[in-house]
Design a protein around this motif. Structure first.
Motif, PDB file in Angstrom:
ATOM      1  N   GLN A 151       9.293 -25.859 -30.937  1.00 19.05           N
ATOM      2  CA  GLN A 151       8.293 -24.934 -31.484  1.00 19.05           C
ATOM      3  C   GLN A 151       8.621 -23.488 -31.134  1.00 19.05           C
ATOM      4  OE1 GLN A 151       4.225 -26.231 -30.890  1.00 19.05           O
ATOM      5  NE2 GLN A 151       4.820 -28.379 -30.965  1.00 19.05           N
ATOM      6  N   GLY A 152       9.909 -23.171 -31.249  1.00 20.24           N
ATOM      7  CA  GLY A 152      10.332 -21.789 -31.095  1.00 20.24           C
ATOM      8  C   GLY A 152      10.925 -21.428 -29.755  1.00 20.24           C
ATOM      9  N   VAL A 153      10.870 -22.331 -28.789  1.00 21.23           N
ATOM     10  CA  VAL A 153      11.479 -22.063 -27.485  1.00 21.23           C
ATOM     11  C   VAL A 153      12.994 -22.243 -27.608  1.00 21.23           C
ATOM     12  CG1 VAL A 153      11.630 -22.767 -25.071  1.00 21.23           C
ATOM     13  CG2 VAL A 153       9.417 -22.811 -26.262  1.00 21.23           C
ATOM     14  N   THR A 154      13.751 -21.241 -27.187  1.00 19.70           N
ATOM     15  CA  THR A 154      15.201 -21.281 -27.288  1.00 19.70           C
ATOM     16  C   THR A 154      15.773 -22.363 -26.379  1.00 19.70           C
ATOM     17  OG1 THR A 154      15.243 -18.917 -27.758  1.00 19.70           O
ATOM     18  CG2 THR A 154      17.311 -19.923 -27.061  1.00 19.70           C
ATOM     19  N   VAL A 155      16.793 -23.079 -26.894  1.00 25.70           N
ATOM     20  CA  VAL A 155      17.400 -24.154 -26.112  1.00 25.70           C
ATOM     21  C   VAL A 155      18.859 -23.835 -25.809  1.00 25.70           C
ATOM     22  CG1 VAL A 155      15.866 -25.953 -26.971  1.00 25.70           C
ATOM     23  CG2 VAL A 155      17.957 -25.459 -28.221  1.00 25.70           C
ATOM     24  N   ASP A 156      19.268 -24.135 -24.580  1.00 19.28           N
ATOM     25  CA  ASP A 156      20.690 -24.080 -24.251  1.00 19.28           C
ATOM     26  C   ASP A 156      21.197 -25.503 -24.083  1.00 19.28           C
ATOM     27  OD1 ASP A 156      19.903 -24.978 -21.737  1.00 19.28           O
ATOM     28  OD2 ASP A 156      20.220 -23.046 -20.753  1.00 19.28           O
ATOM     29  N   TYR A 172       8.097 -22.984 -48.870  1.00 19.09           N
ATOM     30  CA  TYR A 172       8.099 -23.065 -47.411  1.00 19.09           C
ATOM     31  C   TYR A 172       6.786 -23.715 -47.006  1.00 19.09           C
ATOM     32  CZ  TYR A 172       5.392 -18.723 -47.896  1.00 19.09           C
ATOM     33  OH  TYR A 172       4.466 -17.784 -48.265  1.00 19.09           O
ATOM     34  N   ILE A 173       6.717 -24.199 -45.782  1.00 12.29           N
ATOM     35  CA  ILE A 173       5.587 -25.021 -45.362  1.00 12.29           C
ATOM     36  C   ILE A 173       4.663 -24.217 -44.463  1.00 12.29           C
ATOM     37  CG2 ILE A 173       4.909 -27.171 -44.218  1.00 12.29           C
ATOM     38  CD1 ILE A 173       7.799 -28.163 -44.872  1.00 12.29           C
ATOM     39  N   GLY A 174       3.393 -24.206 -44.828  1.00 15.45           N
ATOM     40  CA  GLY A 174       2.423 -23.442 -44.063  1.00 15.45           C
ATOM     41  C   GLY A 174       2.740 -21.956 -44.127  1.00 15.45           C
ATOM     42  N   ALA A 190       9.778 -32.803 -42.586  1.00 14.74           N
ATOM     43  CA  ALA A 190       9.671 -32.748 -41.124  1.00 14.74           C
ATOM     44  C   ALA A 190      10.782 -31.909 -40.521  1.00 14.74           C
ATOM     45  CB  ALA A 190       9.694 -34.162 -40.550  1.00 14.74           C
ATOM     46  N   VAL A 191      11.963 -31.965 -41.109  1.00 12.00           N
ATOM     47  CA  VAL A 191      13.086 -31.174 -40.613  1.00 12.00           C
ATOM     48  C   VAL A 191      12.834 -29.686 -40.848  1.00 12.00           C
ATOM     49  CG1 VAL A 191      15.555 -30.712 -40.863  1.00 12.00           C
ATOM     50  CG2 VAL A 191      14.703 -33.068 -40.971  1.00 12.00           C
ATOM     51  N   LEU A 192      12.293 -29.349 -41.999  1.00 12.88           N
ATOM     52  CA  LEU A 192      12.135 -27.948 -42.374  1.00 12.88           C
ATOM     53  C   LEU A 192      11.004 -27.249 -41.633  1.00 12.88           C
ATOM     54  CD1 LEU A 192      12.775 -28.214 -46.215  1.00 12.88           C
ATOM     55  CD2 LEU A 192      14.332 -27.388 -44.431  1.00 12.88           C
ATOM     56  N   THR A 193      10.195 -27.983 -40.888  1.00 10.33           N
ATOM     57  CA  THR A 193       9.170 -27.343 -40.062  1.00 10.33           C
ATOM     58  C   THR A 193       9.609 -27.195 -38.608  1.00 10.33           C
ATOM     59  OG1 THR A 193       8.101 -29.478 -39.647  1.00 10.33           O
ATOM     60  CG2 THR A 193       7.271 -28.166 -41.500  1.00 10.33           C
ATOM     61  N   GLU A 222      11.293 -20.595 -36.733  1.00 10.84           N
ATOM     62  CA  GLU A 222      12.574 -19.880 -36.777  1.00 10.84           C
ATOM     63  C   GLU A 222      13.756 -20.833 -36.624  1.00 10.84           C
ATOM     64  OE1 GLU A 222      11.581 -15.515 -34.986  1.00 10.84           O
ATOM     65  OE2 GLU A 222      11.661 -17.160 -33.545  1.00 10.84           O
ATOM     66  N   TRP A 223      14.805 -20.529 -37.379  1.00 10.63           N
ATOM     67  CA  TRP A 223      16.039 -21.309 -37.330  1.00 10.63           C
ATOM     68  C   TRP A 223      17.196 -20.434 -36.872  1.00 10.63           C
ATOM     69  CZ3 TRP A 223      17.567 -25.689 -41.093  1.00 10.63           C
ATOM     70  CH2 TRP A 223      16.557 -26.661 -41.114  1.00 10.63           C
ATOM     71  N   SER A 224      18.142 -21.060 -36.197  1.00 14.48           N
ATOM     72  CA  SER A 224      19.416 -20.416 -35.886  1.00 14.48           C
ATOM     73  C   SER A 224      20.430 -20.769 -36.960  1.00 14.48           C
ATOM     74  CB  SER A 224      19.943 -20.883 -34.523  1.00 14.48           C
ATOM     75  OG  SER A 224      19.175 -20.354 -33.474  1.00 14.48           O
ATOM     76  N   SER A 225      21.381 -19.892 -37.167  1.00 15.58           N
ATOM     77  CA  SER A 225      22.397 -20.109 -38.196  1.00 15.58           C
ATOM     78  C   SER A 225      23.733 -19.571 -37.708  1.00 15.58           C
ATOM     79  CB  SER A 225      21.998 -19.419 -39.505  1.00 15.58           C
ATOM     80  OG  SER A 225      21.806 -18.029 -39.301  1.00 15.58           O
ATOM     81  N   VAL A 226      24.807 -19.991 -38.392  1.00 13.11           N
ATOM     82  CA  VAL A 226      26.142 -19.523 -38.040  1.00 13.11           C
ATOM     83  C   VAL A 226      26.976 -19.470 -39.310  1.00 13.11           C
ATOM     84  CG1 VAL A 226      26.912 -21.886 -37.466  1.00 13.11           C
ATOM     85  CG2 VAL A 226      28.135 -19.914 -36.539  1.00 13.11           C
ATOM     86  N   HIS A 227      27.717 -18.381 -39.476  1.00  9.55           N
ATOM     87  CA  HIS A 227      28.616 -18.261 -40.628  1.00  9.55           C
ATOM     88  C   HIS A 227      29.790 -19.200 -40.434  1.00  9.55           C
ATOM     89  CE1 HIS A 227      31.387 -16.514 -43.546  1.00  9.55           C
ATOM     90  NE2 HIS A 227      30.352 -15.882 -44.080  1.00  9.55           N
ATOM     91  N   VAL A 228      30.212 -19.839 -41.503  1.00  9.67           N
ATOM     92  CA  VAL A 228      31.258 -20.860 -41.409  1.00  9.67           C
ATOM     93  C   VAL A 228      32.569 -20.290 -40.860  1.00  9.67           C
ATOM     94  CG1 VAL A 228      32.040 -20.588 -43.809  1.00  9.67           C
ATOM     95  CG2 VAL A 228      32.320 -22.801 -42.642  1.00  9.67           C
TER      96      VAL A 228
END
Length: 295
Positions: free
Chosen positions: A114-119, A180-182, A255-258, A187-193
């Motif tokens: 729910q938005g908490v950054t993970v390492d 989009y939902i709700g 479920a994935v997109l939320t 927030e999502w993280s992304s990376v350029h290929v």
């Protein structure tokens, strides 16, 4: 270095192959069809005819390599978990003592925080949408005779690719809207290929046995802004739907997109001097490789 790669005719694997060839490595690529063979040879790799079910081919190719890079995956194949388990076993059995193995995983192995950054120290989620990736990670890391590295990537974009983004764009063009939902604040993280491929090259060049690294640019992008960018590029409308409506429209993908579990990629930067420099996800969608002028 002689490198055997799976998935080189696909999106991520193709760009990784391009970077490895450019770095001067001898690359042998699994190719399950004539079209795949033509694709990998055009990238400068030598084709090894076969697919992930051809276990003898995988074992022999790994035995002749200094490193294996595994990027091949078919998320739509219900048997993918079993296929990957057997394929990994064959490649790991073939590799000689001290050889490298780079395994492609995903940020979806983490729970929804729910938005908490993970390492990388954050526990993975046994209920992940892609549980076979968790099992694959363990197979590689538990193989004591190889130098295994796991790369957990965010949403990969760039060069007009990515199954998720291509699907959203196609749906938006067809239906004139994308949802989009709700409030879409997750927030999502992304990376350029290309940045992701550069990380693979750095891992193989420097090595770090038994390592797991996240791969994502610093930006965290709300899903609503991703959808709005897709809508603008496709000439469609971005609309909000309720969770119930989302399930009707999208099925299990809702479920994935939320989800929201942004990735901390500081470890990749420290260990491999990785520095993502490519355009951000939103810039790529609105004025980069997904924009109509670039299509």
């Amino acid at each position: 270095m002689r490198i055997f790669i799976t998935g080189a005719s696909g999106y991520v694997g193709g760009v990784v192959t391009e970077h490895l060839v450019r770095a001067g490595h001898e690359v042998v690529a699994l190719a399950r069809s004539d079209r795949a063979r033509e694709r990998v040879e055009a990238l400068g790799a030598k084709a090894a005819p076969g697919g992930l079910r051809d276990l003898d081919v995988l074992r022999a190719a790994a035995a002749g390599a200094d490193a294996v890079v595994h990027t091949a995956v078919d998320y739509f194949d219900a048997a993918m978990g079993d296929i990957e388990r057997d394929a990994l076993r064959s490649m790991l059995d073939g590799l000689h003592e001290g050889a490298a193995f780079v395994y492609t995983s995903t940020g979806l192995v983490y729970p929804d925080t729910q938005g908490v950054t993970v390492d990388e120290e954050h526990p993975v989620d046994p209920g992940s949408p892609q549980p076979f990736k968790i099992h694959g990670e363990r197979q590689v890391l538990d193989a004591g005779h190889v130098a295994g590295t796991v790369i957990r990537a965010g949403l990969v974009h760039g060069r007009g690719g990515s199954g998720l983004l291509q699907g959203m764009l196609a749906s938006a063009r067809q239906q004139g809207m994308v949802a989009y939902i709700g409030e879409g604040t997750n927030e999502w993280s992304s990376v350029h290929v290309d940045d992701l491929a550069a990380l693979y090259a750095s891992v193989l060049g420097q090595g770090s046995p038994g390592t797991v690294v996240n791969a994502a640019a610093p930006e965290r992008t709300p899903m609503r802004r991703i959808v709005e960018a897709v809508a603008a590029t496709a000439g469609a409308r971005a609309v909000s739907v309720t969770p119930e409506q989302a399930v009707e429209l999208m099925g299990p993908a809702a479920a994935v997109l939320t989800r929201s579990a942004p990735l901390d990629s500081g470890k990749a930067r420290r260990l491999f001097r990785w520095n993502p420099t490519s355009p951000s996800l939103l810039d790529d969608l609105t004025s980069g490789s997904y924009a109509p002028a670039a299509a």
